[in-house]
Structures are given as C-alpha cells and as structure tokens.
Design a protein around this motif. Sequence first.
Motif, PDB file in Angstrom:
ATOM      1  N   ARG A   1       2.810  67.846 -86.965  1.00  0.00           N
ATOM      2  CA  ARG A   1       4.140  68.435 -86.729  1.00  0.00           C
ATOM      3  C   ARG A   1       5.074  68.146 -87.893  1.00  0.00           C
ATOM      4  NH1 ARG A   1       8.486  66.052 -85.733  1.00  0.00           N
ATOM      5  NH2 ARG A   1       7.466  64.121 -85.054  1.00  0.00           N
ATOM      6  N   GLU A   2       5.073  66.887 -88.337  1.00  0.00           N
ATOM      7  CA  GLU A   2       5.995  66.492 -89.405  1.00  0.00           C
ATOM      8  C   GLU A   2       5.674  67.162 -90.730  1.00  0.00           C
ATOM      9  OE1 GLU A   2       7.618  62.438 -91.675  1.00  0.00           O
ATOM     10  OE2 GLU A   2       6.058  62.279 -90.132  1.00  0.00           O
ATOM     11  N   TYR A   3       4.382  67.077 -91.135  1.00  0.00           N
ATOM     12  CA  TYR A   3       4.023  67.582 -92.462  1.00  0.00           C
ATOM     13  C   TYR A   3       3.486  69.013 -92.429  1.00  0.00           C
ATOM     14  CZ  TYR A   3       4.892  63.081 -94.575  1.00  0.00           C
ATOM     15  OH  TYR A   3       5.505  61.947 -95.040  1.00  0.00           O
ATOM     16  N   GLY A   4       2.723  69.368 -91.391  1.00  0.00           N
ATOM     17  CA  GLY A   4       2.122  70.697 -91.342  1.00  0.00           C
ATOM     18  C   GLY A   4       3.085  71.787 -90.938  1.00  0.00           C
ATOM     19  N   ILE A   5       4.202  71.400 -90.306  1.00  0.00           N
ATOM     20  CA  ILE A   5       5.204  72.389 -89.908  1.00  0.00           C
ATOM     21  C   ILE A   5       6.543  72.109 -90.585  1.00  0.00           C
ATOM     22  CG2 ILE A   5       6.552  73.314 -87.984  1.00  0.00           C
ATOM     23  CD1 ILE A   5       4.167  72.892 -86.161  1.00  0.00           C
ATOM     24  N   GLU A   6       7.152  70.977 -90.244  1.00  0.00           N
ATOM     25  CA  GLU A   6       8.534  70.747 -90.657  1.00  0.00           C
ATOM     26  C   GLU A   6       8.697  70.591 -92.165  1.00  0.00           C
ATOM     27  OE1 GLU A   6      10.057  68.816 -86.430  1.00  0.00           O
ATOM     28  OE2 GLU A   6       9.824  67.500 -88.180  1.00  0.00           O
ATOM     29  N   ILE A   7       7.825  69.820 -92.795  1.00  0.00           N
ATOM     30  CA  ILE A   7       7.947  69.629 -94.243  1.00  0.00           C
ATOM     31  C   ILE A   7       7.314  70.792 -95.003  1.00  0.00           C
ATOM     32  CG2 ILE A   7       7.153  68.190 -96.169  1.00  0.00           C
ATOM     33  CD1 ILE A   7       7.652  65.751 -94.428  1.00  0.00           C
ATOM     34  N   ARG A   8       6.169  71.254 -94.546  1.00  0.00           N
ATOM     35  CA  ARG A   8       5.506  72.374 -95.227  1.00  0.00           C
ATOM     36  C   ARG A   8       6.366  73.630 -95.230  1.00  0.00           C
ATOM     37  NH1 ARG A   8       0.729  76.001 -92.704  1.00  0.00           N
ATOM     38  NH2 ARG A   8       0.132  77.163 -94.562  1.00  0.00           N
ATOM     39  N   LEU A   9       6.989  73.949 -94.080  1.00  0.00           N
ATOM     40  CA  LEU A   9       7.745  75.187 -93.944  1.00  0.00           C
ATOM     41  C   LEU A   9       9.252  74.979 -93.987  1.00  0.00           C
ATOM     42  CD1 LEU A   9       5.578  76.722 -91.077  1.00  0.00           C
ATOM     43  CD2 LEU A   9       5.405  77.169 -93.529  1.00  0.00           C
ATOM     44  N   ASN A  10       9.646  73.695 -94.153  1.00  0.00           N
ATOM     45  CA  ASN A  10      11.074  73.362 -94.176  1.00  0.00           C
ATOM     46  C   ASN A  10      11.772  73.921 -92.946  1.00  0.00           C
ATOM     47  OD1 ASN A  10      13.428  72.198 -95.199  1.00  0.00           O
ATOM     48  ND2 ASN A  10      13.984  74.044 -96.347  1.00  0.00           N
ATOM     49  N   ARG A  11      11.177  73.645 -91.781  1.00  0.00           N
ATOM     50  CA  ARG A  11      11.697  74.196 -90.523  1.00  0.00           C
ATOM     51  C   ARG A  11      11.527  73.191 -89.394  1.00  0.00           C
ATOM     52  NH1 ARG A  11       9.278  79.484 -87.328  1.00  0.00           N
ATOM     53  NH2 ARG A  11      10.875  79.569 -85.700  1.00  0.00           N
ATOM     54  N   LYS A  12      12.592  72.845 -88.741  1.00  0.00           N
ATOM     55  CA  LYS A  12      12.547  71.920 -87.618  1.00  0.00           C
ATOM     56  C   LYS A  12      12.133  72.643 -86.337  1.00  0.00           C
ATOM     57  CE  LYS A  12      13.986  67.856 -89.180  1.00  0.00           C
ATOM     58  NZ  LYS A  12      13.220  66.593 -88.983  1.00  0.00           N
ATOM     59  N   ILE A  13      11.393  71.947 -85.484  1.00  0.00           N
ATOM     60  CA  ILE A  13      11.042  72.487 -84.182  1.00  0.00           C
ATOM     61  C   ILE A  13      12.217  72.254 -83.228  1.00  0.00           C
ATOM     62  CG2 ILE A  13       9.494  72.258 -82.207  1.00  0.00           C
ATOM     63  CD1 ILE A  13       7.253  71.569 -84.056  1.00  0.00           C
ATOM     64  N   GLY A  14      12.618  73.297 -82.507  1.00  0.00           N
ATOM     65  CA  GLY A  14      13.737  73.190 -81.582  1.00  0.00           C
ATOM     66  C   GLY A  14      13.457  72.220 -80.453  1.00  0.00           C
ATOM     67  N   ALA A  15      14.530  71.770 -79.781  1.00  0.00           N
ATOM     68  CA  ALA A  15      14.412  70.725 -78.759  1.00  0.00           C
ATOM     69  C   ALA A  15      13.475  71.112 -77.629  1.00  0.00           C
ATOM     70  CB  ALA A  15      15.796  70.388 -78.214  1.00  0.00           C
ATOM     71  N   SER A  16      13.604  72.324 -77.088  1.00  0.00           N
ATOM     72  CA  SER A  16      12.743  72.739 -75.969  1.00  0.00           C
ATOM     73  C   SER A  16      11.304  72.895 -76.418  1.00  0.00           C
ATOM     74  CB  SER A  16      13.255  74.044 -75.355  1.00  0.00           C
ATOM     75  OG  SER A  16      13.260  75.087 -76.323  1.00  0.00           O
ATOM     76  N   ASP A  17      11.100  73.438 -77.617  1.00  0.00           N
ATOM     77  CA  ASP A  17       9.739  73.577 -78.155  1.00  0.00           C
ATOM     78  C   ASP A  17       9.129  72.221 -78.457  1.00  0.00           C
ATOM     79  OD1 ASP A  17       9.804  76.297 -77.950  1.00  0.00           O
ATOM     80  OD2 ASP A  17      10.237  76.679 -80.062  1.00  0.00           O
ATOM     81  N   LEU A  18       9.965  71.291 -78.915  1.00  0.00           N
ATOM     82  CA  LEU A  18       9.468  69.948 -79.207  1.00  0.00           C
ATOM     83  C   LEU A  18       9.000  69.265 -77.924  1.00  0.00           C
ATOM     84  CD1 LEU A  18       8.997  67.662 -81.203  1.00  0.00           C
ATOM     85  CD2 LEU A  18      11.382  66.956 -80.867  1.00  0.00           C
ATOM     86  N   SER A  19       9.719  69.464 -76.842  1.00  0.00           N
ATOM     87  CA  SER A  19       9.325  68.891 -75.566  1.00  0.00           C
ATOM     88  C   SER A  19       7.970  69.444 -75.119  1.00  0.00           C
ATOM     89  CB  SER A  19      10.392  69.197 -74.509  1.00  0.00           C
ATOM     90  OG  SER A  19       9.999  68.707 -73.236  1.00  0.00           O
TER      91      SER A  19
END
Length: 351
Positions: free
Chosen positions: A174-192
């Motif tokens: 999640r941290e590197y394959g999504i948020e850092i790779r795509l420079n995009r945070k996962i929203g609160a409901s999706d994170l849950s």
Amino acid sequence: MKEQLRQFFEEKFGQKADSWQLTKLHGDASYRTYFRANLGPGKTFIVMQLPAGQASVSEEITNLREKPRDLPFLEIARYLGGLGLPVPQVHHYDSKNRFLILEDLGDETLEKRVSLKPKEKESWYKKAIDLLVEMQRRTRLDSQARQASEKGRCIAFQRSFDETLFNWELDHFREYGIEIRLNRKIGASDLSLFEKYRRQIASVLTKMPTVFTHRDYQSRNLMIHREKLYLLDFQDALIGPMVYDLVALLRDSYIVLEPDLVDELLHDYLEKRGETVSLDFSSLRMMFDWVTIQRKLKDAGRFVYIDRVKGNRGFLPSIPASLAYVKEAFTRQKSLGEFFELLKKYVPEFS
C-alpha cells in the motif's frame, strides 16, 4: 577486506597470492555485496561482503523466538548441507571483517538457462519442483525426528510467517506500490476496506499447512552447476505456508511461465509431495492463488522501495508481471472480488 582475503588464500594454498584478482559481481536487492576471487585456473571463489548492522524491516519483525546463535546464512547452510541438499560450500567466515568465502557455482542461474534455451524450460522447472519437494521432505522428516528437543535446531524453525508479518508486507505494498509509486493517498473509507481484507488474507495464510520455507525460491536463486540445481540466498528461511516457495517459483517476476505449464507443474508437485495431509488440486490452487495475491502485491511494493530507498531501478520492469499474476488469481478467487474492485481504483494494471 582484500588484505584478509590475501592472507586466507596464501594460507589455504601455501603460495603467494600476488596476482589474484577480485571482481565485483552484479548486485541484487539485498545489502550484501558479492565478488569473485580468481587465483588462477580452477581456483575461483565467491566472496560475500556483509554490511555492518544492516537488516531489512521484514527480518526485524519476524517472530524469532531467541537470539541467533550464529550468522543465519551459516547456520542454514550447515543445516541444509547436513541434510544432503545442494548448497554452496562455506570455506571461511571472517566475523570481524564481515565476509564469507564460498564455493563458486558459476554464473548460470535457472533464469539465464531457460531464457537462452527456452526448449529446456519444462525439464528444468520439473527439476526445480523435484528439489523443492525434496527440501520439504527432508526438512519435515528431520523436524519430526527432532521435535522432542529444540536444542540444536536450525534458526529457520525458530521463526515463522505470522499475521503480523503478512500484514506488514501488504501494508508495504500500500505504501510503496500505491501511495509512493502513484503519489496518491488511499481515502479513509477505502483504507478501512483495505485493512479488512489485509487482515483476512493474513489470517487465511497463517492457517495453511506449514513447512520449511526458503522464502525466495525463484529462478535467480537457483544456480545450475555441473547440470545440477543449487540453492542460494536461503538466509531468510523460516516456517511458512506449504505453497509459499511454489508460488515464488511458478509466479516468478523474472520468468513468466505459460498457464498450461504452470498447471502441469502444480499437478507434478501434488503428485510428488508425498505428504500425509490430504490435498486435492482444487485446494492446492486455492492456497496457491491466495499466497500469490499476498506475495506478488508485496513484491510490487518492494520493487518500488528498492528504487526509491536503495536507488536501484533494475526491478521496476518486473512490476507488471507481478501484478498480472495477482490479477489472474483474483479472477479465480471470487470471495476476494470486493478487494479486487477496491484495488482497481488505485492500480492501473488491474483496470
């Protein structure tokens, strides 16, 4: 290090090592550095230089039950070698200067052989299945023989995959394959929702039958030496899901096997494993797919980490293959459909 190596070689061969050469070998994803020492025809060795005080986070959180008595590589090399399994001979360990001198098995990995000679792919992968089955069989029988006493057991039996480690690896994605790779945070409901399925996958994996697990049993860690496969990079071995090494081999980020060949090799494993646990192909495939989802998501995140933290971009081209394996596994495992739909919003390769 070079002076200590020179002294060792002079003592070993009883002659001056004036003209010997030390050549750095191509690096990998670890902090270890490798060299080839050439003392002349028939006298070559591999030198593994260990970093001072460096370890990956995943190793640090593995639930090791006691402090290691020795360098894990040495302990596991002795253990596997003692069972008659093919590992490189350790000639010398200098603990002060943190280097090992190993048998030189050459440069031909399984990846290199089947890439250059694709017609040999099926036969060599069947040999890799044979070696995997044999490693699981010998370590299982040895574990049963020693179960009355923990004394003298290999470090691999003192640590295991658990929910904490599986959860950490999925968070790593999640941290590197999504948020850092795509420079995009996962929203609160999706994170849950992500955390819900992360915990579910970790729980299912820890309930699978377990065996001695190499942890990275893939084409770059299997050397072909004198037409025989040898095991490398086994220092992180632990107790893990029975199919974990099978996934590492058949869902290799560097060699993509044809679907029919994967099915054939799964049947081959099922036929040869000789375990007492009853297992049919459908159950094997289910475990294989769930481990594929966890392992290959972790790999995709790890490849980004290696780029951003270690400055090594060499693994980025392997991300699409890793994610393609995950996508295929999701299409079979319908109970994880909601998780797949969630990831489609953040992973372009899943769209």
